[in-house]
Write a protein that holds these residues in place. Structure first.
Motif, mmCIF file in Angstrom:
data_model
loop_
_atom_site.group_PDB
_atom_site.id
_atom_site.type_symbol
_atom_site.label_atom_id
_atom_site.label_comp_id
_atom_site.label_asym_id
_atom_site.label_seq_id
_atom_site.Cartn_x
_atom_site.Cartn_y
_atom_site.Cartn_z
ATOM 1 N N SER A 230 6.077 6.497 0.227
ATOM 2 C CA SER A 230 4.976 5.674 -0.289
ATOM 3 C C SER A 230 5.435 4.736 -1.399
ATOM 4 O O SER A 230 4.696 3.822 -1.776
ATOM 5 C CB SER A 230 3.858 6.571 -0.809
ATOM 6 O OG SER A 230 4.278 7.311 -1.943
ATOM 7 N N ARG A 260 -1.424 9.913 6.906
ATOM 8 C CA ARG A 260 -2.054 8.662 6.473
ATOM 9 C C ARG A 260 -1.183 7.950 5.445
ATOM 10 O O ARG A 260 -0.968 6.730 5.536
ATOM 11 C CB ARG A 260 -3.418 8.973 5.856
ATOM 12 C CG ARG A 260 -4.185 7.746 5.388
ATOM 13 C CD ARG A 260 -5.260 8.113 4.384
ATOM 14 N NE ARG A 260 -4.690 8.634 3.164
ATOM 15 C CZ ARG A 260 -4.188 7.865 2.190
ATOM 16 N NH1 ARG A 260 -4.196 6.556 2.293
ATOM 17 N NH2 ARG A 260 -3.682 8.422 1.106
ATOM 18 N N ARG A 261 -0.674 8.696 4.499
ATOM 19 C CA ARG A 261 0.113 8.084 3.425
ATOM 20 C C ARG A 261 1.389 7.441 3.969
ATOM 21 O O ARG A 261 1.752 6.322 3.588
ATOM 22 C CB ARG A 261 0.464 9.162 2.390
ATOM 23 C CG ARG A 261 1.019 8.626 1.088
ATOM 24 C CD ARG A 261 1.119 9.736 0.069
ATOM 25 N NE ARG A 261 1.538 9.228 -1.231
ATOM 26 C CZ ARG A 261 1.665 9.987 -2.312
ATOM 27 N NH1 ARG A 261 1.395 11.282 -2.244
ATOM 28 N NH2 ARG A 261 2.053 9.449 -3.454
ATOM 29 N N CYS A 263 1.995 6.428 7.118
ATOM 30 C CA CYS A 263 1.702 5.300 8.014
ATOM 31 C C CYS A 263 1.299 4.058 7.221
ATOM 32 O O CYS A 263 1.705 2.939 7.561
ATOM 33 C CB CYS A 263 0.604 5.685 8.996
ATOM 34 S SG CYS A 263 1.143 6.867 10.263
ATOM 35 N N VAL A 264 0.501 4.239 6.191
ATOM 36 C CA VAL A 264 0.125 3.092 5.357
ATOM 37 C C VAL A 264 1.348 2.513 4.665
ATOM 38 O O VAL A 264 1.499 1.292 4.542
ATOM 39 C CB VAL A 264 -0.948 3.510 4.337
ATOM 40 C CG1 VAL A 264 -1.178 2.412 3.310
ATOM 41 C CG2 VAL A 264 -2.255 3.832 5.043
ATOM 42 N N SER A 265 2.249 3.394 4.218
ATOM 43 C CA SER A 265 3.481 2.913 3.580
ATOM 44 C C SER A 265 4.319 2.096 4.562
ATOM 45 O O SER A 265 4.845 1.036 4.217
ATOM 46 C CB SER A 265 4.285 4.100 3.055
ATOM 47 O OG SER A 265 5.533 3.694 2.548
ATOM 48 N N THR A 268 2.585 -1.359 5.005
ATOM 49 C CA THR A 268 2.728 -2.287 3.887
ATOM 50 C C THR A 268 4.140 -2.846 3.791
ATOM 51 O O THR A 268 4.346 -3.948 3.267
ATOM 52 C CB THR A 268 2.365 -1.594 2.574
ATOM 53 O OG1 THR A 268 3.140 -0.384 2.434
ATOM 54 C CG2 THR A 268 0.884 -1.254 2.534
ATOM 55 N N ASP A 299 -7.670 3.725 7.189
ATOM 56 C CA ASP A 299 -6.266 3.455 6.862
ATOM 57 C C ASP A 299 -5.373 3.519 8.098
ATOM 58 O O ASP A 299 -4.424 2.737 8.227
ATOM 59 C CB ASP A 299 -5.775 4.454 5.807
ATOM 60 C CG ASP A 299 -6.335 4.157 4.431
ATOM 61 O OD1 ASP A 299 -6.826 3.033 4.234
ATOM 62 O OD2 ASP A 299 -6.297 5.045 3.567
ATOM 63 N N ALA A 303 -3.053 0.584 9.585
ATOM 64 C CA ALA A 303 -1.611 0.746 9.816
ATOM 65 C C ALA A 303 -1.246 0.370 11.253
ATOM 66 O O ALA A 303 -0.270 -0.350 11.487
ATOM 67 C CB ALA A 303 -1.198 2.186 9.515
ATOM 68 N N SER A 340 -9.027 -4.617 12.157
ATOM 69 C CA SER A 340 -7.811 -3.894 12.563
ATOM 70 C C SER A 340 -7.781 -3.699 14.076
ATOM 71 O O SER A 340 -6.749 -3.907 14.718
ATOM 72 C CB SER A 340 -7.749 -2.538 11.852
ATOM 73 O OG SER A 340 -7.679 -2.703 10.448
#
Length: 635
Positions: A230, A260-261, A263-265, A268, A299, A303, A340
């Motif tokens: 992240s 989730r954390r 995949c979002v990382s 981004t 989220d 992603a 999305s």
């Protein structure tokens, strides 16, 4: 290594001495016998000494463990920050105890008074707190690693300035010990310090990340992997590659929040690691419904959309979990999720119907930007709500006073979307075709300017073809007609190349019977144009009028029974995901060409790929021509 060599040498020497003749041994001088006897005892002595050394270290550690004091007991029982200060004033302690007390005081202050940082100047006047901090600073070398990491976090939470002496001493000690910290302590420092901009803080984070890059094989827990991934903006590409491998190895142990954390990382950072995304998606599907929270769905949709990663089963699961909650969503959540899914070209009809119903009910809570994003998504997918009258009545009511106030690019996008959805009004179109507006769209990068000029051509086509009876219809500006004559140049796809070859074989030697790559004044490019007579035989179209071509193209009008055909190749990206329905802009293209007098002959990729020989392709084109003409005659 030296100990092992010494043991081996002693054993060899003993073996050699045992093989010596007895007579030689009888005449051996007593000093030599003494040496041999000493050599025979070496192995045991060495091994015993090595064991004793290990035992000594272990005993030394056990002897250095501090005994619990009254201060430790009172710190464990403390429930208020004042309890910490009272216990310290009564008993005092060493540097390690001061670090633990300061950490606990900070966390209790944060728990009881989250805004205590605003009161810090007043709090720093307490002599007990100052004594605690001074003890940490003066005895920082005695503080254990875990306490040192925790006290640095506490000082960061307190918001002390970078010039503070206590903070500087702790930071310096951390830099000295960074090689001796465990990988978990390093990950904590990387997590807590990633957003800080102080010189010493940046040095600590950089040193920590460098150590983690060197010691990445030690990382073996999911939480650390998720935390470090992240912080991708600070992590080196080499370490991110290692962390992705670790995440793939530990994917089965990831919780929903950690999935989730991560995949979002990845989104981004635009890191499209397909194996990792597949593994995380598979394990996400195994989670119970209680873990599919609304923030998780939002989220994950973001992603997947950002990385253009498709996983139909996950999409279906997210849609089924989100559908009952749509009435409870905010306008931000609705537009964010719809946008999305629009990027993914994935249309779930019940969910999008619920989005349209949500706007109809709560249109007063939507901003003009949120409405614009919703319209852009619906236009991209070519989605028409079942209760379109109510929906578009609310849309026009919101746009009536707000459309002209939008910045030029967004205004063009909104009107173009309404053209796709066949809901545009002539008074929306006229202002966008003025020279002043066209000039504003020419600013910025050439690619962006070309894209918006193309949209203006589509808007002009909608005005002239779909609203031709309007008294406000105006001529297309010369700037747009000149650009349409140039047209965007793009390389041909294999489907377009093979289709043009098949069309050429169909017309044979008939002169001027085929045009390919036709750029029209409407902003659309036709893969092939042909005119056929009543017997479906190609005729020379060079002598016929062509109002769809840029410039003056005068000629004879089409004779009775003659039809103009437009061949359009539909590629895989032209379709809605997992569907045979074309996207909104291509549906508008087909509609415009039909209004311009063409019979549109569609050639989808999934039919063309089944044709293996040139003969099959030519026969397919002829069959398509016959069916298209027959359907037109039936109308």
């Amino acid at each position: 290594m030296a100990s092992r060599l010494l043991v081996r040498y002693a054993r060899l020497l003993c073996r050699a001495s045992s093989q010596a003749p007895v007579v030689a041994a009888a005449y051996m001088p007593s000093p030599m016998a003494t040496e041999v006897q000493r050599a025979q005892g070496w192995p045991g002595v060495v091994e015993r000494l090595m064991c004793e050394e290990r035992r000594f270290v272990k005993d030394d550690v056990s002897q250095t463990m501090p005994t619990r004091t009254e201060l430790d007991d009172q710190l464990d029982k403390a429930v208020e920050p004042e309890d910490i200060l009272v216990a310290w004033a009564e008993h005092g302690g060493n540097g390690n105890q001061a670090a633990s007390a300061l950490k606990q005081w900070t966390f209790l202050m944060l728990k009881t008074n989250p805004t205590f940082r605003n009161e810090l100047p007043t709090l720093m006047m307490d002599s007990r707190l100052l004594d605690m901090m001074n003890t940490v600073s003066q005895n920082v070398s005695q503080v254990w690693n875990s306490s040192l990491v925790s006290v640095l976090q506490a000082l960061w939470l307190m918001g002390l300035p970078s010039t503070n002496a206590v903070l500087s001493s702790v930071q310096t000690e951390i830099l000295w010990r960074v090689r001796r910290l465990t990988y978990k302590q390093l990950s904590y420092l990387a997590d807590w310090g990633s957003g800080r901009r102080g010189h010493q803080d940046v040095m600590i984070v950089n040193a920590v990340l460098k150590q983690l890059e060197l010691r990445w094989t030690e990382i073996c827990d999911v939480k650390t992997v998720a935390v470090l991934m992240s912080k991708g903006e600070r992590v080196s590409p080499a370490l991110m590659d290692r962390l992705e491998d670790k995440a793939l190895e530990l994917a089965e142990s990831f919780s929903s929040e950690e999935i989730r954390r991560v995949c979002v990382s990845l989104a981004t950072q635009s890191r499209r690691s397909v194996p990792l995304l597949r593994a995380l998606s598979y394990h996400l599907l195994q989670k119970p419904s209680s873990e599919f929270t609304t923030p998780l769905i939002m989220d994950m949709a973001f992603a997947y959309g950002k990385l253009n990663f498709h996983h139909t089963q996950v999409f279906q699961r997210m849609a089924s979990e989100l559908l009952p909650r749509v009435p409870e969503l905010s306008p931000t959540d609705v537009t964010r999720c719809a946008k999305s899914l629009g990027f993914l070209k994935w249309l779930h009809l019940p969910l999008f119907e619920a989005f349209a119903e949500h706007y109809t009910l709560y249109s007063d809570k939507y901003t003009i930007l949120q409405l614009s994003n919703l319209l852009l998504t619906f236009a991209r997918l070519g989605f028409q709500p079942s209760k379109g009258e109510d929906f578009y009545a609310k849309v026009h009511s919101s746009l009536k006073d707000s459309l002209s106030s939008l910045e030029p690019f967004l205004q063009t996008d909104v009107v173009w979307s309404l053209c796709v959805l066949q809901q545009v009004q002539p008074n929306y179109l006229i202002p966008l075709l003025q020279e002043k507006h066209i000039t504003k769209l020419s600013e910025g990068s050439p690619t962006r300017a070309d894209n918006y000029r193309l949209k203006l051509l589509h808007i002009a086509a909608s005005l002239h073809l779909e609203h031709s009876g309007s008294s406000k219809t105006t001529a297309v500006p010369s700037a747009l007609t000149a650009w349409s004559h140039q047209g965007p140049v793009s390389p041909l796809s294999p489907l377009q190349s093979s289709l043009r070859e098949a069309l050429q074989s169909v017309v044979g030697d008939t002169a001027g019977a085929l045009r390919t790559g036709v750029v029209t004044v409407y902003g659309w490019t036709i893969d092939g144009e042909m005119v056929v007579d009543c017997n479906n035989r190609p005729v020379d179209l060079s002598i016929l009028e062509a109002p769809h071509l840029p410039g003056e193209r005068s000629g004879k009008p089409l004779p009775e029974g003659v039809r103009r055909l437009a061949f359009v190749a539909w590629e895989f990206p032209n379709f809605v995901s997992k569907s045979k329905d074309i996207l909104g802009r291509f549906a508008m293209m087909k509609r415009h060409l039909q209004l311009a007098g063409f019979i549109v002959v569609e050639v989808p990729y999934y039919e063309w790929l089944q044709l293996k020989t040139d003969f099959q392709k030519s026969a397919y084109v002829k069959d398509k021509i016959g069916k298209a003409v027959a359907e037109d005659m039936a109308k």
